[in-house]
Design a protein around this motif. Structure first.
Motif, PDB file in Angstrom:
ATOM      1  N   ILE C 188      44.984  43.604  35.608  1.00  0.00           N
ATOM      2  CA  ILE C 188      43.045  42.398  35.090  1.00  0.00           C
ATOM      3  C   ILE C 188      43.765  41.217  35.282  1.00  0.00           C
ATOM      4  O   ILE C 188      42.583  40.198  35.407  1.00  0.00           O
ATOM      5  N   PHE C 189      44.868  40.607  35.141  1.00  0.00           N
ATOM      6  CA  PHE C 189      44.884  39.039  35.318  1.00  0.00           C
ATOM      7  C   PHE C 189      43.808  38.807  37.242  1.00  0.00           C
ATOM      8  O   PHE C 189      43.840  37.377  36.916  1.00  0.00           O
ATOM      9  N   GLY C 190      44.780  39.232  37.810  1.00  0.00           N
ATOM     10  CA  GLY C 190      44.409  39.101  39.241  1.00  0.00           C
ATOM     11  C   GLY C 190      42.293  39.594  39.186  1.00  0.00           C
ATOM     12  O   GLY C 190      41.902  38.111  39.760  1.00  0.00           O
ATOM     13  N   VAL C 191      42.157  39.480  38.361  1.00  0.00           N
ATOM     14  CA  VAL C 191      40.631  39.927  38.264  1.00  0.00           C
ATOM     15  C   VAL C 191      39.835  38.877  37.719  1.00  0.00           C
ATOM     16  O   VAL C 191      38.853  37.694  37.900  1.00  0.00           O
ATOM     17  N   THR C 192      40.870  38.820  36.880  1.00  0.00           N
ATOM     18  CA  THR C 192      39.991  37.445  35.666  1.00  0.00           C
ATOM     19  C   THR C 192      39.987  36.719  35.445  1.00  0.00           C
ATOM     20  O   THR C 192      39.778  35.165  34.387  1.00  0.00           O
ATOM     21  N   GLY C 193      41.743  36.591  35.783  1.00  0.00           N
ATOM     22  CA  GLY C 193      42.481  35.363  35.815  1.00  0.00           C
ATOM     23  C   GLY C 193      42.997  34.720  34.115  1.00  0.00           C
ATOM     24  O   GLY C 193      43.519  33.454  33.999  1.00  0.00           O
ATOM     25  N   GLN C 194      42.722  35.696  33.490  1.00  0.00           N
ATOM     26  CA  GLN C 194      43.200  35.340  32.120  1.00  0.00           C
ATOM     27  C   GLN C 194      44.572  36.600  31.233  1.00  0.00           C
ATOM     28  O   GLN C 194      44.014  37.417  32.647  1.00  0.00           O
ATOM     29  N   THR C 195      44.617  36.546  30.364  1.00  0.00           N
ATOM     30  CA  THR C 195      45.387  37.146  29.682  1.00  0.00           C
ATOM     31  C   THR C 195      44.941  37.338  28.382  1.00  0.00           C
ATOM     32  O   THR C 195      45.458  38.738  27.988  1.00  0.00           O
ATOM     33  N   ASN C 196      44.310  36.378  27.912  1.00  0.00           N
ATOM     34  CA  ASN C 196      44.239  37.033  26.343  1.00  0.00           C
ATOM     35  C   ASN C 196      42.494  37.946  26.793  1.00  0.00           C
ATOM     36  O   ASN C 196      41.534  37.525  27.418  1.00  0.00           O
ATOM     37  N   LEU C 197      42.404  38.517  25.777  1.00  0.00           N
ATOM     38  CA  LEU C 197      41.587  39.930  25.612  1.00  0.00           C
ATOM     39  C   LEU C 197      40.472  39.169  25.218  1.00  0.00           C
ATOM     40  O   LEU C 197      39.388  39.340  26.457  1.00  0.00           O
ATOM     41  N   GLN C 198      39.763  38.476  24.659  1.00  0.00           N
ATOM     42  CA  GLN C 198      38.966  37.362  24.312  1.00  0.00           C
ATOM     43  C   GLN C 198      37.808  36.729  25.851  1.00  0.00           C
ATOM     44  O   GLN C 198      36.984  37.205  25.982  1.00  0.00           O
ATOM     45  N   GLN C 199      39.136  35.666  26.302  1.00  0.00           N
ATOM     46  CA  GLN C 199      38.705  35.935  27.790  1.00  0.00           C
ATOM     47  C   GLN C 199      38.699  36.650  28.548  1.00  0.00           C
ATOM     48  O   GLN C 199      37.639  36.122  29.125  1.00  0.00           O
ATOM     49  N   ILE C 200      39.238  37.295  28.183  1.00  0.00           N
ATOM     50  CA  ILE C 200      38.715  39.220  29.163  1.00  0.00           C
ATOM     51  C   ILE C 200      38.078  39.353  29.354  1.00  0.00           C
ATOM     52  O   ILE C 200      37.335  39.815  30.198  1.00  0.00           O
ATOM     53  N   ALA C 201      37.260  39.714  28.208  1.00  0.00           N
ATOM     54  CA  ALA C 201      35.750  40.202  28.232  1.00  0.00           C
ATOM     55  C   ALA C 201      35.079  39.085  28.448  1.00  0.00           C
ATOM     56  O   ALA C 201      33.972  39.513  29.269  1.00  0.00           O
ATOM     57  N   ASP C 202      34.920  37.767  27.909  1.00  0.00           N
ATOM     58  CA  ASP C 202      34.006  36.743  28.794  1.00  0.00           C
ATOM     59  C   ASP C 202      33.934  37.245  30.014  1.00  0.00           C
ATOM     60  O   ASP C 202      33.347  36.947  30.833  1.00  0.00           O
ATOM     61  N   ALA C 203      34.704  36.855  30.660  1.00  0.00           N
ATOM     62  CA  ALA C 203      34.849  36.959  31.902  1.00  0.00           C
ATOM     63  C   ALA C 203      34.705  38.491  33.008  1.00  0.00           C
ATOM     64  O   ALA C 203      33.731  38.139  33.959  1.00  0.00           O
ATOM     65  N   LEU C 204      34.253  39.326  32.120  1.00  0.00           N
ATOM     66  CA  LEU C 204      34.474  40.338  32.415  1.00  0.00           C
ATOM     67  C   LEU C 204      32.419  40.902  32.001  1.00  0.00           C
ATOM     68  O   LEU C 204      32.103  41.239  32.845  1.00  0.00           O
ATOM     69  N   ALA C 205      32.249  39.664  31.197  1.00  0.00           N
ATOM     70  CA  ALA C 205      30.280  39.789  31.863  1.00  0.00           C
ATOM     71  C   ALA C 205      30.075  38.936  32.205  1.00  0.00           C
ATOM     72  O   ALA C 205      28.926  39.152  32.772  1.00  0.00           O
ATOM     73  N   ASN C 206      31.198  38.048  33.145  1.00  0.00           N
ATOM     74  CA  ASN C 206      30.242  37.752  34.354  1.00  0.00           C
ATOM     75  C   ASN C 206      30.575  38.199  35.605  1.00  0.00           C
ATOM     76  O   ASN C 206      30.988  39.160  36.249  1.00  0.00           O
ATOM     77  N   PRO C 207      29.199  38.727  35.691  1.00  0.00           N
ATOM     78  CA  PRO C 207      28.831  39.657  37.564  1.00  0.00           C
ATOM     79  C   PRO C 207      29.585  39.203  38.068  1.00  0.00           C
ATOM     80  O   PRO C 207      29.457  40.155  38.658  1.00  0.00           O
ATOM     81  N   ALA C 208      30.330  38.292  38.496  1.00  0.00           N
ATOM     82  CA  ALA C 208      30.448  37.932  40.092  1.00  0.00           C
ATOM     83  C   ALA C 208      32.272  38.612  39.225  1.00  0.00           C
ATOM     84  O   ALA C 208      33.002  38.641  40.728  1.00  0.00           O
ATOM     85  N   THR C 209      32.822  38.897  38.664  1.00  0.00           N
ATOM     86  CA  THR C 209      34.461  39.801  38.242  1.00  0.00           C
ATOM     87  C   THR C 209      34.045  40.841  39.307  1.00  0.00           C
ATOM     88  O   THR C 209      32.932  42.019  38.714  1.00  0.00           O
ATOM     89  N   ASP C 210      34.534  41.289  39.825  1.00  0.00           N
ATOM     90  CA  ASP C 210      34.852  42.686  40.538  1.00  0.00           C
ATOM     91  C   ASP C 210      35.321  44.137  39.336  1.00  0.00           C
ATOM     92  O   ASP C 210      36.506  43.832  38.996  1.00  0.00           O
ATOM     93  N   ARG C 211      34.106  44.789  38.919  1.00  0.00           N
ATOM     94  CA  ARG C 211      34.390  45.398  38.092  1.00  0.00           C
ATOM     95  C   ARG C 211      35.058  46.758  38.411  1.00  0.00           C
ATOM     96  O   ARG C 211      36.360  46.538  37.244  1.00  0.00           O
TER      97      ARG C 211
END
Lengths: 598, 106, 476, 511
Positions: C188-211
């Motif tokens: 998950i860190f590899g995909v989003t670059g984050q470990t904080n849950l809220q920031q992960i959520a923000d990153a996932l909202a970004n369409p560029a993220t590999d779902r």
């Protein structure tokens, strides 16, 4: 003007029944006197009402759901019901008194009298009812008391079976009756006779409907008046005490079917088809019962079949659209048949409950009063002039002659048979040698029993004369047939009795043996077979299905199946750590596959 | 040039080897070692991801590299407790073979 | 009055644990049960204090400590939950002390007792941190704090081979799941670059993220959490470990560990809710868990093992709540589950010392101790879900959420498995009331246990009639 | 007052568990409840069709959940039934050898639960109170039962538990099918909202089906009936009395209370299915009953069969038939309690209820046979006993439903078959009576004694109530009909008001 008299008639026996049940079951004498007092009160009130020309009574609302259904308990007080009241209460009173002697030594005397009172209550209810539901209520109650009284000696298997048979058979009739009531109610919007009558003409456009409704209502009468094919219960009902046979199964209750038909004649007569069916059912019953009666050996059963036969005549009269003739015969029959039964009861008691006519014989000397009264009844029954039965039966035959020749011929044939079996009975029981020890030692009954016999004999003898009967009934108009029909009837009487005398004079056993008649046309066997192969079979199949398919199969099966799956599932827990790791890995792969690659 | 993919593949292989060790080796000590291997495979991925995800400042995310130290510490604690249990087991049952500990089942 | 902040609660508990450990180490002469009472009193104090903590709202902009740690209503609630659980577990442990002694033959009378009472307090700290954790790093660390202390607790009666077997199985499988957790975090860190849950959520909202890669990481984390909450197919350790562990520890595992697992699961899943696969996956897991837990429990004859399967079954119902993402339904269910499970284990501990852990051993309990039998009756009917108990309302809220979301398969399976539940829970009632046993001597219950059990009974029924306090506390 | 009736039995049960003398406390509790019910009956305002004596305690405002109790005509009748049967059952229980206090506590819990369910206006408590009976029933059958008690106790408990959870789903779905603004657990609020047509036809169908299955299991609707005969055959007499007499009526009460006003469209849609199932109860189960060879099983099956008539009343949803259904519920509750009480006494004396081994017992037990006769004839619908009044209203009402000249529709056919069911029930009831009480007395039973005086009292109470309402059903009708009328007319408020006039009678009647 509202009168308390109808309510008194109705409730006096009920109060007696309730009082006996609650308080007096242990004091047999007290209960019998309460019961007799109640019926005498009713009788007195009936006579009073009979003398009053216009009388009305307050209505009691049994059920009333505004707009949907109103069931009042109200009274019809016309000539018909008034007469019926007098007859019922009169015959009832004599039989109550007679019972005092007949049931002298019985253990369950209180129960007997309570039931008798309850019967009077129910019977008055039928007579007085002004609507279908009330009629049905008391109709059922009458059936119930009949059940109780037939089963009075419940410890005898035969009596217990007969009681069940009677109730269930009449219930089958009531099944149709209720549907008929429902149909009439739906079609006319009311259950009160007086309100239905004017609405019947609206139904002419639905002839099939009316026919079906009428025939369904007739079903009730078929059950209660023991018409073919539901006649099988009545002979068995003779297992009850003889006064009961006289009162319920000869004079009143079984006649209630005919009374009901007359009461609702406006429905029956709205359909020609229905009338025809009714007439034929009556005719068949009359002829069939008479045929069977010729080969019976039990004195009460012979009388029972004669009752059936006479009821057949009455129903025939209803079917021929003559209420007057039917009621006239009902009226006379009530007296002479009650008389016959009571006389037979007198014989039976004196012979220590011997009912086989071949064990009797020569009783005219031992029981002179009984013999005399029995003879009067018998002559009335076979329609010997000038006894009452002659007039009423003649009226019906004349009607049939005019309206339906086949029915007339069968009616005449039945008359021959009637004369034959009644005379056969007389000859065997009262003449010839005494054929048993009990018969040899018998002596005349006490006055409490012979008294009612004499009273009834007087009515049986005179009941048919116009000067007497006209006070009670609208007699059927004499037809132009003149002397032809009476002559034929008389001829039938002569032929029948002649044959009987010829065959049975001083015989010790029956020279004629017709298997099919002795077995009552195999009706009991047929019904037993039918019930066994329809209802019982269905019941057993259903019970099997319920027990093994639904319960064991579906319900237990699913629970056992679940348990079994559980037992298998826990085997996954093999205990080996590395197997767990393996399963864990499988789980991981499965979850990843499911989430990511699908 | 070694790419992120290469690290991930190595890490994945290590992870699977570790898992296979846990699944197949009978000796509890070796199983414990295999578990450590799995943790370290994960660590490798973490570090690789950290190294290759460079943010706008041009620096990798050091948070995760610190996280790896946490993991190593925790793994040490785990091993400490685990070895204690295995020693106790050996004392009680004279065995460290997993197939001998399967009395609890079904 | 000065305000108490949430982290102070954990610190207080931590200090308490340290203090008890120190006292244990240096005051060898005292009755060690005093330590338990001190622990209970201390935790109770913290519990009281926790009601004065004002819940803060978690914001994505939080930095520093607050980007790891949230003090929202949910976390405060579950901190209290953990405290209550630990208090009851300590009470159960005092009841269990005689068994503990007997499993250390040759040692002194009170050997090991002090650590036995101190460890749950550290576990409690772990649980309290865990429910507040909103960063994977923190989640990992607090989860391990819980897990490692459980390693020790599970195999505490170390002369007992059964316990050791349970401990070993728990150790290996739990470590395995930890490995998956870490590996998942890595991805998950590899995909989003984050470990904080809220920031992960923000990153996932970004369409560029590999779902798919994110999903892969999420699934691996789910494996680890599924292990904690005993969800099929990662339930495999539960029956063995529950059966083998010392009974109070089993109770603790089944309540505390599971509750914390669910809180983390809710938090972790939140960012992934946008992905349709997530809900589908949870539904399937819930179905499997329901079926496995309830069906496999049917033939059980050992009550402790039965409760283990029942724990899996309840994880299934809770997962229905997760599938519908209804935190307050889950919260209520967990509270109900706490009450009824602790109630059952409390009775089990007392009875098992007299007879045994088999259901047969409960034969005729109604004669021997009407009080314990009644307590067990309440526990069982609450677990089964009879109205006027907390367990029923828990199921009610869960089913309500499921029907609202039209989860037909879950609802149908849920109803069928409730039927199974009635069977195996009533088996216990049957033993206690129908059967008679040869032994008729009374079973003694000491005052503290009697008080605790009475409190649990009352709370079970009270919440079954009047759930509003819990519903209010769960309101976000 | 209503609260008092609910908590009389429950408090008595708690007192008994706390150590009060069991039988005395139980009797006191049930007598008090009965007296209070009589008081309510007397003080009840029959003109008003709304709930009376309402008390309410809010529990959860956001769920609109509150503990609200009150009575209207419908619940009053059911509470009266419950208190009468409770009194009779407790009185009849006598001395219990094992766990006496638990026995009485269980009975009282069942009773309190039933009363609570009948008196609850809140959907949640309506449901929850009923479930109060589940575990006591399990214990009653399991501990004090006879015959195949183990299997019977399991079956009834698991079956009913599943049934009630299906019911719970139905209730939840019902709650959710209202728009969020009108969602409430208060039955009055729901009724008012439903009258405005706030619940969609589709939702009604789903909810009705769930309620039908859920309630159907509780009422032993064919084919979910197999738990009933087994359980009643095994249960101790007082438990069977309470369960068959009172508790089973809960489901029917629920259908009347919920399905009738809230789901008219649903009941129309599933009427065909329900009619088929209820004919399964009447005809099929009736036939099964004929084939029974034991008195207790026969009674169990007969109680299942008679549910069919009540269902017919509910299904045809006319004012006449639903009123009849309530009357029959009341009457059947009394009569089946009577029969089970006597069968229980019989079992105590003879230790067998197999027909072939019995016979002629009227000779040695005249009172019991008289009382049993009352029960038998009540069950087969003898006029003068309350069952008849109910049945006849049901038949009239059902026959009227969808009537067309010259053509029989489903309800007419159902009525005809149901009437045939009366014949069937006559056959099995009389046969049972014949085999048990009539005929020759075997030597084995010569020493049997009749019921002692104290046991006759509850029997007399039951028979008295049957006779009283058999002769005067109008008092029940007056109590119940206004409520049902509002339920049945509220469904079409606009059309009823436009067509009001000369045809008014027809209008109400034809719905």
């Amino acid at each position: 003007m509202n009168s308390f008299l109808p309510w008194t008639i109705l409730l006096a026996p009920l109060i007696s029944a309730v009082f006996i049940t609650l308080f007096a079951l242990r004091w047999k004498a007290v209960s019998s006197f309460i019961s007799i007092a109640a019926v005498l009160v009713s009788f007195a009130c009936s006579c009073l009402i009979f003398t009053q020309s216009s009388i009305a009574a307050a209505e009691f609302t049994w059920i009333n759901i505004g707009g949907a259904l109103k069931v009042p308990l109200g009274f019809t007080l016309d000539q018909l019901s008034k007469t019926m009241l007098v007859v019922v209460s009169g015959v009832g009173a004599t039989i109550h008194i007679y019972s005092l002697g007949y049931m002298r030594d019985d253990e369950g005397r209180s129960r007997y009298f309570a039931a008798l009172s309850l019967f009077m209550f129910a019977m008055f209810g039928i007579v007085l009812a002004n609507n279908f539901v009330m009629l049905f209520i008391f109709w059922e109650l009458v059936g119930f008391t009949s059940y109780v009284l037939i089963g009075h000696w419940f410890f005898r298997d035969a009596a217990a079976d007969a009681a069940n048979k009677a109730f269930i058979t009449t219930r089958i009739g009531d099944f149709g009756f209720m549907i008929g009531i429902l149909m009439v109610w739906m079609a006319t919007g009311s259950i009160v006779f007086a309100e239905i009558t004017p609405r019947m003409p609206d139904l002419v456009s639905h002839p099939t409907f009316v026919t079906i409704a009428a025939l369904l209502i007739f079903c009730g009468a078929v059950g209660k008046s023991a018409q073919f094919p539901l006649h099988v219960w009545l002979p068995d009902a003779m297992e009850g005490p003889t006064p009961i046979s006289a009162l319920i199964h000869a004079a009143t209750m079984v006649a209630a079917g005919v009374y009901m038909l007359v009461r609702v004649a406006f429905v029956i007569q709205a359909s020609q088809t229905a009338l025809l069916v009714v007439a034929w059912i009556g005719t068949i019953t009359a002829a069939m019962a008479a045929l069977i009666a010729t080969q019976q050996n039990d004195i009460k059963r012979i009388l029972a079949y004669s009752t059936l036969s006479q009821l057949g005549y009455m129903v025939m009269a209803v079917g021929l659209a003559s209420n007057d003739a039917a009621m006239f015969h009902l009226f006379t029959h009530a007296f002479f048949k009650a008389l016959l039964f009571l006389a037979a009861g007198s014989i039976i008691v004196m012979l220590h409950h011997e009912q086989n006519i071949w064990k009797m014989g020569g009783l005219s000397r031992k029981l002179p009063v009984t013999f005399a009264t029995f003879a009067v009844g018998a002559l009335a029954l076979i329609g010997c002039p000038p006894f009452s039965g002659f007039f009423s039966k003649d009226a019906i035959l004349a009607l049939a002659y005019e309206r339906n020749m086949p029915i007339f011929i069968l009616g005449l044939f039945t008359a021959v048979l009637t004369a034959f079996y009644v005379v056969r009975l007389l000859v065997i029981v009262f003449f010839g040698d005494t054929r048993s020890e009990a018969a040899r030692q018998s002596k005349e009954s006490p006055v409490v029993m012979t008294g009612p016999l004499i009273v009834l004999a007087i009515f049986a003898a005179l009941g048919g004369f116009g000067f007497f009967a006209r006070n009670f009934l609208a007699l059927p108009i004499e037809k132009e047939t003149g002397f032809f029909v009476p002559a034929l009837a008389f001829g039938a009487l002569i032929v029948g009795s002649g044959l009987a005398i010829g065959i049975y004079r001083s015989r010790a056993n029956d020279p004629i043996d017709i298997e099919v008649l002795r077995h009552k046309f195999y009706f009991d066997e047929l019904y037993a077979w039918l019930i066994n192969w329809t209802q019982e079979l269905l019941a057993r199949v259903s019970a099997f299905f319920d027990r093994w398919i639904i319960d064991t199969g579906a319900v237990d099966g699913s629970s056992r199946g679940t348990w079994g799956i559980g037992a298998l599932l826990r085997l996954i827990q093999v205990g080996n750590l590395q197997a767990y790791v393996f399963l864990f890995g499988l789980g991981v792969i499965a979850v990843i596959y499911f989430a990511v690659f699908r | 040039m070694i790419t992120l993919g290469d690290y991930l593949i190595v890490s994945g292989i290590l992870f699977v080897i570790g898992f296979a060790g846990v699944m197949l080796r009978r000796n509890l000590i070796i199983i414990l070692m295999s578990l450590e291997l799995m943790l370290n495979a994960a660590n490798l991925s973490l570090v690789a991801f950290s190294r290759f995800r460079v943010d706008s400042t041009g620096l990798p995310n050091y948070d995760v590299q610190v996280f790896v130290f946490f993991i190593i510490t925790v793994a040490a604690a785990e091993v400490a407790v685990g070895l204690a249990i295995i020693v106790a087991l050996y004392r009680a049952r004279q065995t460290t073979d997993v197939k001998d500990i399967s009395s609890l089942k079904f | 009055m000065t305000m108490i902040t949430a982290p102070e609660l954990e610190i207080a508990v931590l200090v308490l644990g340290m203090a008890i450990l120190l006292v244990e180490a240096f005051a060898a002469k005292i009755d060690k049960r005093v330590l338990a009472f001190v622990g209970i009193a201390g935790l109770a104090l913290v519990l009281v204090a926790s009601f004065f903590v004002t819940p803060g709202s978690s914001t994505s902009q939080a930095t520093g400590f607050w980007s790891f740690y949230t003090a929202d209503r949910l976390s405060i609630f579950f901190k209290q939950f953990s405290l209550v659980t630990t208090i009851f577990v300590l009470i159960l442990m005092t009841d269990y002390a005689p068994v503990l002694r007997s499993s250390f033959p040759g040692a002194t009378l009170q050997a090991g007792l002090g650590e036995f009472f101190a460890l749950p307090i550290f576990t409690c700290v772990g649980l309290m941190y865990l429910v507040s954790a909103i960063d994977f790093v923190f989640i990992f660390v607090s989860l391990e704090l819980v897990t490692i202390s459980f390693y020790v607790l599970v195999s505490f009666t170390r002369r007992n081979p059964i316990t050791l077997e349970a401990g070993t199985k728990y150790l290996v499988l739990s470590a395995l799941s930890t490995a998956f957790l870490v590996y998942g975090i890595a991805w998950i860190f590899g995909v989003t670059g984050q470990t904080n849950l809220q920031q992960i959520a923000d990153a996932l909202a970004n369409p560029a993220t590999d779902r798919n890669a994110a999903l892969f990481g999420m699934v691996l984390i789910l494996v680890a959490l599924g292990f904690k909450i005993a969800a099929v197919p990662f339930q495999i350790w539960v029956p063995d470990v529950y059966q083998g562990a010392p009974t109070p520890v089993t109770a603790y595992l089944s309540v505390g560990s599971k509750a914390a697992g669910f809180v983390v699961l809710l938090r972790v899943l939140e960012p992934f809710l946008a992905l349709p696969q997530t809900q589908r996956l949870i539904v399937v897991i819930a179905l499997l868990t329901l079926i496995y837990g309830n069906l496999a429990a049917l033939p059980q004859a050992n009550l402790k093992r039965l409760l283990a399967y029942s724990s899996i079954a309840h994880a299934g119902y809770l997962l229905i709540g997760v599938a519908c993402f209804d935190a307050s339904a889950i919260g209520f269910y967990l509270v109900a589950y706490l009450l009824m499970t602790l109630l059952s284990f409390a009775v089990l501990i007392i009875v098992a010392q007299q007879t045994g852990e088999q259901i047969d051993d409960f034969d005729g309990l109604a004669k021997r101790s009407p009080f314990l039998a009644f307590a067990m009756l309440i526990g069982m009917i609450s677990l089964a879900g009879v109205p006027f108990t907390a367990g029923f309302l828990g199921k009610f809220f869960i089913f309500y959420a499921a029907i609202l979301q039209h989860q037909t398969a879950l609802v149908v399976t849920g109803v069928i498995t409730v039927g199974c539940g009635f069977y195996y829970y009533l088996k216990v009632i049957r033993a206690m009331y129908w059967q008679s046993s040869a032994r008729v001597d009374k079973i003694p219950v000491n005052g503290l246990s009697r008080l605790a059990i009475s409190a649990l009974i009352i709370a079970t029924i009270w919440l079954g009639v009047y759930p509003q306090p819990i519903l209010d506390a769960l309101k976000r | 007052m209503v609260l008092f009736i609910i908590f009389c039995p429950i408090m008595a049960a708690i007192l008994i568990m706390a150590g009060a003398p069991a039988r005395k406390t139980a009797l006191a509790g049930s007598i008090l409840a009965f007296a209070a019910a009589l008081f309510l009956l007397v003080s009840f305002d029959r003109v008003q069709h709304d709930f009376q004596h309402v008390t309410s305690f809010t529990i959860s405002p956001e769920w609109h959940l509150s503990f609200t109790t009150g009575i209207d005509g419908l619940s009053l009748v059911m509470i009266l039934l419950a208190t009468i049967v409770t009194l009779a059952a407790i009185w009849f229980a006598g001395t219990i050898e094992r766990y006496e206090s638990a026995f009485y506590a269980c009975l009282l819990f069942i009773s309190g639960g039933a009363i609570g369910a009948f008196a609850s206006i809140d959907l949640f408590f309506f449901y929850a109170f009923h479930e109060l009976a589940l575990i006591p029933t399990f214990l009653l059958i399991g501990i004090w039962g006879s015959g195949n008690r183990v299997a019977a106790a399991w079956k009834i408990t698991i079956y009913l538990a599943i049934g009630s959870f299906i019911l719970l789903l139905g209730l939840i779905l019902l709650y959710q099918s209202f728009p969020a603004s009108t969602r409430s657990l208060d039955i009055r609020a729901l009724t008012a909202a439903a009258a405005l047509g706030q619940i969609g036809a589709d939702a009604q169908r789903h909810v009705y089906l769930l309620l039908l299955i859920g309630f159907g299991i509780l009422i032993s609707l064919f084919p979910f009936h197999t738990w009933a005969p087994e359980a009643y055959a095994s249960a101790p007499a007082p438990a069977a009395m309470l369960h068959a007499g009172v508790l089973k009526k809960f489901g029917l009460y629920g259908l009347l209370r919920l399905a009738l006003p809230l789901l008219p469209e649903g009941s129309r849609h599933w009427a065909g299915l329900l009619v088929v199932l209820l004919l399964g109860n009447i005809i099929y189960v009736g036939l099964v009953t004929i084939a029974q060879k034991r008195l207790d099983w026969m009674l169990g099956y007969s109680s299942v069969m008679h549910m069919g008539y009540i269902f017919l009343g509910v299904a045809s949803a006319t004012i006449l038939s639903t009123t009849g259904a309530v009357v029959l519920m009341f009457a059947h509750g009394l009569s089946i309690a009577l029969l089970f009480a006597l069968a229980g006494e019989l079992r105590k004396r003879t230790d067998t209820l197999v027909f072939d081994e019995l016979g002629g017992l009227a000779k040695v037990m005249p009172f019991a046979s008289l009382a049993f006769g009352f029960g038998v004839f009540a069950a087969i619908g003898l006029p003068g006993l309350a069952n008849f009044a109910g049945e006849i209203m049901i038949f009239f009402g059902a026959f009227k439903n969808g009537w067309e000249m010259d053509r029989f529709h489903i309800f007419q056919i159902a009525t005809v078959l149901a009437l045939w069911g009366v014949v069937i029930s006559t056959v099995y009831m009389l046969r049972a009576y014949r085999k048990t009480f009539m005929g020759a007395l075997s030597d084995r039973w010569k020493e049997i004694v009749d019921l002692r005086f104290s046991l006759r009292l509850p029997i007399v109470v039951l028979i008295g109530a049957l006779l009283c309402y058999g002769f005067f059903p109008q008092s029940l009708v007056q109590t119940v009909a206004p409520v049902l009328r509002t339920y049945l007319t509220e469904q079409h408020p606009p059309s009823a008001s436009t067509q009001r006039g000369g045809n008014n009678i027809q209008q109400i009647a034809w719905r």
